[in-house]
Design a protein around this motif. Structure first.
Motif, PDB file in Angstrom:
ATOM      1  N   VAL A  51       0.831  -1.202   0.000  1.00 48.50           N
ATOM      2  CA  VAL A  51       0.000   0.000   0.000  1.00 48.50           C
ATOM      3  C   VAL A  51       0.866   1.252   0.000  1.00 48.50           C
ATOM      4  CG1 VAL A  51      -1.741   1.291   1.298  1.00 48.50           C
ATOM      5  CG2 VAL A  51      -1.864  -1.203   1.177  1.00 48.50           C
ATOM      6  N   GLU A  52       1.942   1.229   0.771  1.00 49.63           N
ATOM      7  CA  GLU A  52       2.854   2.372   0.869  1.00 49.63           C
ATOM      8  C   GLU A  52       4.074   2.090   0.000  1.00 49.63           C
ATOM      9  OE1 GLU A  52       4.355   5.763   1.321  1.00 49.63           O
ATOM     10  OE2 GLU A  52       2.508   5.421   2.426  1.00 49.63           O
ATOM     11  N   GLN A  53       4.138   2.713  -1.163  1.00 43.59           N
ATOM     12  CA  GLN A  53       5.187   2.446  -2.141  1.00 43.59           C
ATOM     13  C   GLN A  53       6.572   2.895  -1.690  1.00 43.59           C
ATOM     14  OE1 GLN A  53       4.714   0.804  -5.104  1.00 43.59           O
ATOM     15  NE2 GLN A  53       2.673   0.399  -4.329  1.00 43.59           N
ATOM     16  N   HIS A  54       6.667   3.702  -0.651  1.00 44.08           N
ATOM     17  CA  HIS A  54       7.962   4.240  -0.225  1.00 44.08           C
ATOM     18  C   HIS A  54       8.591   3.453   0.924  1.00 44.08           C
ATOM     19  CE1 HIS A  54       7.036   7.534  -2.838  1.00 44.08           C
ATOM     20  NE2 HIS A  54       5.924   7.763  -2.175  1.00 44.08           N
ATOM     21  N   ALA A  55       7.907   2.410   1.428  1.00 45.67           N
ATOM     22  CA  ALA A  55       8.390   1.642   2.569  1.00 45.67           C
ATOM     23  C   ALA A  55       9.285   0.493   2.096  1.00 45.67           C
ATOM     24  CB  ALA A  55       7.211   1.099   3.366  1.00 45.67           C
ATOM     25  N   TRP A  56      10.529   0.475   2.606  1.00 46.33           N
ATOM     26  CA  TRP A  56      11.517  -0.532   2.200  1.00 46.33           C
ATOM     27  C   TRP A  56      12.118  -1.199   3.424  1.00 46.33           C
ATOM     28  CZ3 TRP A  56      12.685  -1.879  -2.814  1.00 46.33           C
ATOM     29  CH2 TRP A  56      12.069  -1.101  -3.803  1.00 46.33           C
ATOM     30  N   SER A  57      12.614  -2.422   3.234  1.00 47.52           N
ATOM     31  CA  SER A  57      13.196  -3.197   4.311  1.00 47.52           C
ATOM     32  C   SER A  57      14.409  -3.966   3.806  1.00 47.52           C
ATOM     33  CB  SER A  57      12.146  -4.189   4.829  1.00 47.52           C
ATOM     34  OG  SER A  57      12.707  -5.108   5.711  1.00 47.52           O
ATOM     35  N   VAL A  58      15.459  -4.034   4.641  1.00 42.60           N
ATOM     36  CA  VAL A  58      16.645  -4.836   4.349  1.00 42.60           C
ATOM     37  C   VAL A  58      16.825  -5.802   5.518  1.00 42.60           C
ATOM     38  CG1 VAL A  58      19.126  -4.847   3.913  1.00 42.60           C
ATOM     39  CG2 VAL A  58      17.736  -2.915   3.127  1.00 42.60           C
ATOM     40  N   THR A  59      16.824  -7.102   5.225  1.00 42.69           N
ATOM     41  CA  THR A  59      16.964  -8.124   6.262  1.00 42.69           C
ATOM     42  C   THR A  59      18.404  -8.187   6.769  1.00 42.69           C
ATOM     43  OG1 THR A  59      15.198  -9.430   5.274  1.00 42.69           O
ATOM     44  CG2 THR A  59      16.679 -10.583   6.781  1.00 42.69           C
ATOM     45  N   ILE A  60      18.532  -8.271   8.096  1.00 40.12           N
ATOM     46  CA  ILE A  60      19.827  -8.436   8.755  1.00 40.12           C
ATOM     47  C   ILE A  60      19.914  -9.884   9.222  1.00 40.12           C
ATOM     48  CG2 ILE A  60      21.283  -7.691  10.685  1.00 40.12           C
ATOM     49  CD1 ILE A  60      20.801  -5.514   8.558  1.00 40.12           C
ATOM     50  N   THR A  61      21.038 -10.528   8.955  1.00 40.49           N
ATOM     51  CA  THR A  61      21.198 -11.935   9.307  1.00 40.49           C
ATOM     52  C   THR A  61      22.383 -12.147  10.237  1.00 40.49           C
ATOM     53  OG1 THR A  61      22.597 -12.340   7.385  1.00 40.49           O
ATOM     54  CG2 THR A  61      20.241 -12.726   7.108  1.00 40.49           C
ATOM     55  N   VAL A  62      22.351 -13.273  10.937  1.00 40.10           N
ATOM     56  CA  VAL A  62      23.479 -13.702  11.749  1.00 40.10           C
ATOM     57  C   VAL A  62      24.326 -14.599  10.865  1.00 40.10           C
ATOM     58  CG1 VAL A  62      24.190 -14.996  13.776  1.00 40.10           C
ATOM     59  CG2 VAL A  62      22.137 -13.592  13.865  1.00 40.10           C
ATOM     60  N   ASN A  63      25.559 -14.197  10.614  1.00 44.83           N
ATOM     61  CA  ASN A  63      26.491 -14.961   9.787  1.00 44.83           C
ATOM     62  C   ASN A  63      25.929 -15.272   8.399  1.00 44.83           C
ATOM     63  OD1 ASN A  63      28.308 -14.987  11.895  1.00 44.83           O
ATOM     64  ND2 ASN A  63      27.460 -16.841  12.748  1.00 44.83           N
ATOM     65  N   SER A  64      25.159 -14.361   7.851  1.00 46.18           N
ATOM     66  CA  SER A  64      24.568 -14.489   6.512  1.00 46.18           C
ATOM     67  C   SER A  64      23.674 -15.716   6.372  1.00 46.18           C
ATOM     68  CB  SER A  64      25.657 -14.528   5.444  1.00 46.18           C
ATOM     69  OG  SER A  64      26.405 -13.335   5.485  1.00 46.18           O
ATOM     70  N   VAL A  65      23.120 -16.187   7.486  1.00 43.22           N
ATOM     71  CA  VAL A  65      22.280 -17.378   7.425  1.00 43.22           C
ATOM     72  C   VAL A  65      20.914 -17.128   8.066  1.00 43.22           C
ATOM     73  CG1 VAL A  65      22.079 -19.795   8.139  1.00 43.22           C
ATOM     74  CG2 VAL A  65      24.292 -18.884   7.478  1.00 43.22           C
ATOM     75  N   GLU A  66      20.888 -16.845   9.341  1.00 45.71           N
ATOM     76  CA  GLU A  66      19.647 -16.763  10.096  1.00 45.71           C
ATOM     77  C   GLU A  66      19.189 -15.307  10.240  1.00 45.71           C
ATOM     78  OE1 GLU A  66      18.064 -17.811  14.552  1.00 45.71           O
ATOM     79  OE2 GLU A  66      19.879 -18.748  13.841  1.00 45.71           O
ATOM     80  N   PRO A  67      17.985 -14.967   9.748  1.00 41.73           N
ATOM     81  CA  PRO A  67      17.495 -13.593   9.902  1.00 41.73           C
ATOM     82  C   PRO A  67      17.284 -13.248  11.379  1.00 41.73           C
ATOM     83  CG  PRO A  67      16.042 -14.889   8.471  1.00 41.73           C
ATOM     84  CD  PRO A  67      17.052 -15.819   9.037  1.00 41.73           C
ATOM     85  N   CYS A  68      17.748 -12.080  11.772  1.00 39.00           N
ATOM     86  CA  CYS A  68      17.593 -11.656  13.162  1.00 39.00           C
ATOM     87  C   CYS A  68      16.891 -10.315  13.281  1.00 39.00           C
ATOM     88  CB  CYS A  68      18.946 -11.615  13.856  1.00 39.00           C
ATOM     89  SG  CYS A  68      20.092 -10.470  13.097  1.00 39.00           S
ATOM     90  N   GLY A  69      16.653  -9.646  12.160  1.00 36.66           N
ATOM     91  CA  GLY A  69      15.974  -8.360  12.193  1.00 36.66           C
ATOM     92  C   GLY A  69      15.992  -7.714  10.827  1.00 36.66           C
ATOM     93  N   ALA A  70      15.560  -6.457  10.802  1.00 36.64           N
ATOM     94  CA  ALA A  70      15.517  -5.729   9.541  1.00 36.64           C
ATOM     95  C   ALA A  70      15.706  -4.245   9.783  1.00 36.64           C
ATOM     96  CB  ALA A  70      14.194  -5.965   8.824  1.00 36.64           C
TER      97      ALA A  70
END
Length: 78
Positions: free
Chosen positions: A39-58
């Motif tokens: 709905v909001e075209q300006h909202a973006w997210s980048v996933t943060i991972t632990v050791n490039s494997v397990e997502p831990c946040g964004a």
């Protein structure tokens, strides 16, 4: 200033650096950002991972006319 756990502190720093340098939507896509709210075209997210494997946040932000606004880190709770 908030201290982040060492295991992903540098990844957050790198994402923030890349967001600051981004001028076009293609720049966001190059760092793995996705539009997380259709709905909001300006909202973006980048996933943060632990050791490039397990997502831990964004890192989330609003991208408008070549600049990022309302940048925040959301940690995932298991």
């Amino acid at each position: 200033m908030t201290a982040f756990p060492t295991m992903y502190r540098y990844e957050i720093r790198d994402v923030l650096f890349d967001l600051d340098a981004a001028e076009l939507i293609s720049d966001l896509e190059d760092i793995g950002a996705i539009q997380f709210n259709p709905v909001e075209q300006h909202a973006w997210s980048v996933t943060i991972t632990v050791n490039s494997v397990e997502p831990c946040g964004a890192v989330i932000c609003d991208f408008w006319e070549g600049d990022c606004y309302n940048v925040d880190f959301r940690e995932y709770n298991p």
